[in-house]
Design a protein around this motif. Structure first.
Motif, PDB file in Angstrom:
ATOM      1  N   THR A 277       2.902  -4.709   5.526  1.00  0.00           N
ATOM      2  CA  THR A 277       1.913  -3.638   5.566  1.00  0.00           C
ATOM      3  C   THR A 277       0.942  -3.781   6.738  1.00  0.00           C
ATOM      4  O   THR A 277      -0.132  -3.191   6.730  1.00  0.00           O
ATOM      5  CB  THR A 277       1.115  -3.602   4.255  1.00  0.00           C
TER       6      THR A 277
ATOM      7  N   ARG B 209      -3.330  -1.536   3.906  1.00  0.00           N
ATOM      8  CA  ARG B 209      -3.761  -1.369   2.517  1.00  0.00           C
ATOM      9  C   ARG B 209      -5.269  -1.204   2.399  1.00  0.00           C
ATOM     10  O   ARG B 209      -5.774  -0.838   1.334  1.00  0.00           O
ATOM     11  CB  ARG B 209      -3.340  -2.593   1.691  1.00  0.00           C
TER      12      ARG B 209
ATOM     13  N   LEU C  40      -0.820   3.444   4.526  1.00  0.00           N
ATOM     14  CA  LEU C  40       0.517   3.061   4.078  1.00  0.00           C
ATOM     15  C   LEU C  40       1.489   4.214   4.287  1.00  0.00           C
ATOM     16  O   LEU C  40       2.641   4.004   4.699  1.00  0.00           O
ATOM     17  CB  LEU C  40       0.490   2.642   2.609  1.00  0.00           C
TER      18      LEU C  40
ATOM     19  N   ASN D 124       6.039  -4.177   0.270  1.00  0.00           N
ATOM     20  CA  ASN D 124       4.781  -4.872  -0.031  1.00  0.00           C
ATOM     21  C   ASN D 124       4.571  -6.127   0.796  1.00  0.00           C
ATOM     22  O   ASN D 124       3.509  -6.741   0.724  1.00  0.00           O
ATOM     23  CB  ASN D 124       4.700  -5.194  -1.526  1.00  0.00           C
TER      24      ASN D 124
END
Length: 425
Positions: A60, A69, A292, A57
């Motif tokens: 990205t 994202r 992703l 997280n």
């Protein structure tokens, strides 16, 4: 034993009695085995488990600064296209990366062609006379399902060991209603054969009455080797360009049998004109793919060497299963003259040709003994095998012990069906 054709009536009846005893014992084992679809096993899927923790997280951002994202990048991230460009045999700017299903890409290409037409054509295919596709047989049932669902007439063309019968193909494409051909060019589903250089050359160069004829080049098994032998499949995009037909081929592939079958990547490559055409249509359907997941694949597989190493781990798991099928078929069927089967160098299937007129009976006998097989006829358009002889065996998903049991059972059912058919005839 000698071939069944050499046995006397008494010898055949004696053999049938022994086979029925063996079959009763097989049914008594209470098997519940599934050899219907070419799915990766759980152990194969586990090979990509580390990918599920990626991209993380806090990391990205793609190489070009894209926040993976968010929306956008309909064609796919540059690094993902660069990773798979060699697999597809195209420059990265002629590659499209989509979500998990290459079958969905093939579906969409057909829909767009039917509704909008393709570069070089006169308009939507659906506005023309009923169109047709050439379907090499034995072939992939989901290709046939797409055609049947859209009302596209299917014309079977026999596979010859190095691809489809090109004399028949070249004769058929003289009809302007014939708009395309399905091709699984490397380790074909299910025959396992790879197209020869001459087959590729003729497909690329042949004169077609339809100016918008398409090769739907489903290279599903491009990195799926079972031996150290690597086929020298020519680059179809280069061959078409060299022949003056740059828009003819659309190449498809996916990572469904590389990483995670339900959460992989699908990809398409073609001429610049075809790629622009595809993106123009796809842009109405989606604002962008799952980027992703594209980052996961790039960071997990890394490069061509990483893909090759990962596929060697797959080979270590499924290679013994193909060897088990070969051993079982050889032990039970060799010398009887009632069956022949492929010995593939890659891919996901073994083709078993049983005695003519008995494939449906073999499937029924196997089902009664607890072994599920793909229906007889699935390897042909409309589910109709005119010879009722070709079966597709899918050994990848079950455990090795289950593959052994299933292959032995199928071989027994094959011999029993052949023996009974000979006595009945």
């Amino acid at each position: 034993m000698p071939p069944l054709s050499d046995l006397s009536q008494d010898a055949l009846e004696g053999l049938r009695a022994r086979l029925r005893e063996d079959y009763a014992a097989l049914k008594g084992r209470g098997l519940k085995l599934d050899m219907t679809r070419g799915k990766p096993s759980p152990e194969q899927l586990d090979l990509a488990e580390a990918m599920l923790a990626l991209p993380g997280n806090r990391d990205t951002t793609a190489e070009d600064g894209t926040d993976a994202r968010n929306y956008g990048n309909l064609q796919g991230l540059p690094e993902t296209r660069a990773l798979f460009a060699p697999v597809l045999g195209a420059p990265a700017d002629q590659v499209v990366i989509a979500n998990n299903s290459s079958l969905a890409l093939m579906h969409d290409v057909l829909v767009y062609a039917l509704l909008k037409g393709v570069p070089g054509g006169k308009g939507p295919w659906s506005k023309e006379e009923p169109i047709a596709f050439l379907c090499p047989v034995p072939g992939y049932d989901r290709h046939f399902t797409l055609c049947e669902g859209f009302g596209i007439r299917m014309i079977p063309v026999e596979m010859m060991g190095e691809g489809p019968d090109m004399d028949a193909v070249e004769a058929a494409v003289a009809d302007p209603a014939v708009k395309g051909i399905w091709c699984v060019p490397q380790y074909s589903n299910p025959s396992g054969e790879t197209y020869s250089a001459e087959t590729v050359r003729r497909l690329a160069a042949m004169k077609t009455a339809a100016p918008d004829f398409r090769l739907l080049w489903d290279n599903a098994y491009v990195v799926h080797h079972l031996t150290d032998t690597r086929p020298a499949l020519p680059n179809i995009l280069d061959a078409c360009t060299d022949a003056g037909n740059p828009d003819r081929a659309i190449v498809f592939a996916s990572t469904s049998k590389v990483t995670i079958a339900g959460a992989g990547l699908a990809m398409l490559a073609s001429s610049p004109g075809n790629v622009r055409w595809y993106l123009a249509q796809a842009g109405r359907r989606s604002i962008g793919p799952d980027k992703l997941n594209q980052l996961r694949h790039v960071r997990f597989l890394r490069d061509a060497a990483g893909i090759a190493a990962h596929m060697e781990r797959h080979r270590a798991l499924i290679g013994p299963k193909f060897e088990a099928v070969e051993a079982a078929f050889s032990a039970r069927l060799d010398g009887h003259g009632v069956a022949r089967w492929s010995r593939p160098l890659g891919g996901y299937f073994v083709t078993l040709d049983v005695a003519e007129g008995t494939a449906g009976q073999v499937v029924a006998l196997a089902k009664e003994a607890g072994i599920a097989l793909t229906p007889a006829g699935a390897t042909h358009p409309y589910g109709r095998d005119p010879h009722d002889r070709t079966l597709r065996i899918a050994p990848t998903f079950p455990t090795l012990d289950d593959v052994r049991a299933a292959a032995e059972g199928v071989a027994l059912c094959t011999l029993l069906a052949a023996c009974e058919a000979r006595l009945a005839g």
